[in-house]
Structure formats: C-alpha cells, structure tokens
Enzyme design. Structure first.
Site, short mmCIF file in Angstrom:
data_model
loop_
_atom_site.label_atom_id
_atom_site.label_comp_id
_atom_site.label_asym_id
_atom_site.label_seq_id
_atom_site.Cartn_x
_atom_site.Cartn_y
_atom_site.Cartn_z
N CYS A 7 7.42 -60.37 -5.31
CA CYS A 7 7.49 -60.43 -6.77
C CYS A 7 6.51 -61.48 -7.29
CB CYS A 7 8.90 -60.77 -7.24
SG CYS A 7 10.06 -59.39 -7.21
N ASP A 30 -3.19 -57.87 3.72
CA ASP A 30 -2.16 -58.57 4.48
C ASP A 30 -2.71 -59.91 4.98
OD1 ASP A 30 0.65 -57.51 6.08
OD2 ASP A 30 -0.35 -59.32 6.82
N HIS A 46 11.06 -55.05 -8.28
CA HIS A 46 11.73 -55.49 -7.05
C HIS A 46 12.73 -54.45 -6.57
CE1 HIS A 46 13.20 -58.23 -3.99
NE2 HIS A 46 14.41 -57.73 -4.26
N GLY A 91 12.01 -54.11 11.77
CA GLY A 91 11.07 -55.23 11.80
C GLY A 91 10.67 -55.75 10.44
N THR A 93 10.38 -58.13 7.42
CA THR A 93 10.49 -59.59 7.26
C THR A 93 10.45 -60.01 5.79
OG1 THR A 93 8.10 -59.93 7.51
CG2 THR A 93 9.44 -60.06 9.51
N HIS A 96 11.15 -56.97 -0.01
CA HIS A 96 10.64 -56.31 -1.22
C HIS A 96 9.90 -55.10 -0.67
CE1 HIS A 96 8.63 -56.60 -5.42
NE2 HIS A 96 8.11 -55.51 -4.83
N HIS A 98 7.76 -52.35 0.74
CA HIS A 98 6.30 -52.32 0.88
C HIS A 98 5.90 -51.34 1.97
CE1 HIS A 98 7.83 -55.48 3.56
NE2 HIS A 98 6.84 -55.16 4.38
N HIS A 100 2.71 -50.62 4.64
CA HIS A 100 1.48 -51.10 5.26
C HIS A 100 0.51 -49.93 5.37
CE1 HIS A 100 3.38 -54.84 6.96
NE2 HIS A 100 4.47 -54.09 6.88
P1 AMP Z 1 7.14 -56.63 7.10
O1 AMP Z 1 7.20 -57.33 8.42
O2 AMP Z 1 7.04 -55.14 7.19
O3 AMP Z 1 8.26 -57.08 6.18
O4 AMP Z 1 5.76 -57.05 6.46
C1 AMP Z 1 5.55 -58.17 5.71
C2 AMP Z 1 4.06 -58.41 5.71
O5 AMP Z 1 3.74 -59.31 4.67
C3 AMP Z 1 3.53 -59.02 7.02
O6 AMP Z 1 2.56 -58.13 7.58
C4 AMP Z 1 2.92 -60.34 6.56
O7 AMP Z 1 1.75 -60.67 7.26
C5 AMP Z 1 2.65 -60.06 5.09
N1 AMP Z 1 2.59 -61.25 4.25
C6 AMP Z 1 3.47 -62.27 4.22
N2 AMP Z 1 3.12 -63.18 3.29
C7 AMP Z 1 1.98 -62.70 2.72
C8 AMP Z 1 1.12 -63.18 1.69
N3 AMP Z 1 1.34 -64.34 1.04
N4 AMP Z 1 0.04 -62.45 1.37
C9 AMP Z 1 -0.22 -61.29 2.03
N5 AMP Z 1 0.56 -60.77 2.98
C10 AMP Z 1 1.64 -61.47 3.34
ZN ZN Z 2 10.58 -58.87 -5.04
#
Ligand code: AMP
Ligand code: ZN
Length: 112
Positions: A7, A30, A46, A91, A93, A96, A98, A100
């Site tokens: 967010c 990323d 969100h 997996g 982390t 929110h 998203h 890839h």
């Molecule tokens: P997930 O593990 O699927 O929840 O993916 C979260 C992704 O967010 C990971 O690939 C992180 O490298 C990426 N990530 C975390 N913080 C940031 C950030 N500030 N800017 C860009 N990507 C981020």
């Molecule tokens: Zn959010």
C-alpha cells in the site's frame, strides 16, 4: 491505520521503480529479482491474499496490465512466467495481493 508495504508503494510513500501504472494497478521492479526481468504487479486497493478477492474484475485489471508490461518488455514471443504465492505453503511474504512477472531466462517445472 498503518498501511502495508505494498500500500505504501502504491501511494508512493515508499519509492519503487515503476514500470506500469494505471488507475487501479501498479507494477514495479522486485527489490530482490529472481530473473533478469522481475516485476511485481499489484492492485492499488489492499487485498491481503488470493483468498480475499471479492470482485473478480481485479484479475482482468491485473492481466490486462501484464499484457501491456510483457509487450513493452518484448517478452511475449520468448515467453515469461506469472506467479501468485498464497499464504504459508505458497511462500507469500507480503500480504497484499501481487503477481510476479518473470522473464529473460528459461524457468524449470515443477517450481521448488
Ligand atoms: P511474495 O514472497 O510472493 O510475497 O513476494 C514478495 C516480493 O516482494 C518479494 O519478491 C520481494 O523481493 C518483494 N519486495 C519486498 N519489498 C519490496 C520493495 N520495497 N520493493 C520491491 N519489491 C519488494
Ligand atoms: Zn496493502
């Protein structure tokens, strides 16, 4: 109310390298890329996980953006991978929603 990480990226409180933006969607590089091209596509609204989607129009908004992003990056002919991780076993982390978008190399199947 404190906002989640994505967010904050969506409302530009946290800087990111934006590759695509429209009124509903933001896509940014990323921070820990797993491929030569690795972009995260989020709805600006969100939604915590795939389980929390209540209006499926978010999918058409996301995949319309992915079509534009992969076209702009010249990935369409060569190919690319779209991944959405959900909760612990998936997996996830950042909680929110998203997607890839990974490209620029060949990926194996099954994933690890
Ligand atoms: P997930 O593990 O699927 O929840 O993916 C979260 C992704 O967010 C990971 O690939 C992180 O490298 C990426 N990530 C975390 N913080 C940031 C950030 N500030 N800017 C860009 N990507 C981020
Ligand atoms: Zn959010």
């Amino acid at each position: 109310m404190s906002l989640c990480l994505f967010c904050k990226i969506a409302n530009k409180e946290i800087v990111s390298r934006v590759v695509y933006e429209d009124d509903k969607i933001l896509a940014f590089e990323d921070i820990n890329p797993q491929a030569p091209f690795h972009v995260v596509v989020i709805p600006k609204q969100h939604i915590a996980t795939l389980n929390d989607v209540r209006n499926e129009s978010v999918y058409s908004d996301v995949f319309k953006a992915i079509g534009q992003i992969t076209k702009n990056a010249n990935l369409q002919e060569r190919g690319y991978r779209v991944v959405a991780n959900c909760n612990g076993d998936g997996g996830q982390t950042v909680f929110h929603l998203h997607f890839h978008v990974l490209g620029g190399r060949a990926f194996r199947w099954p994933p690890g």
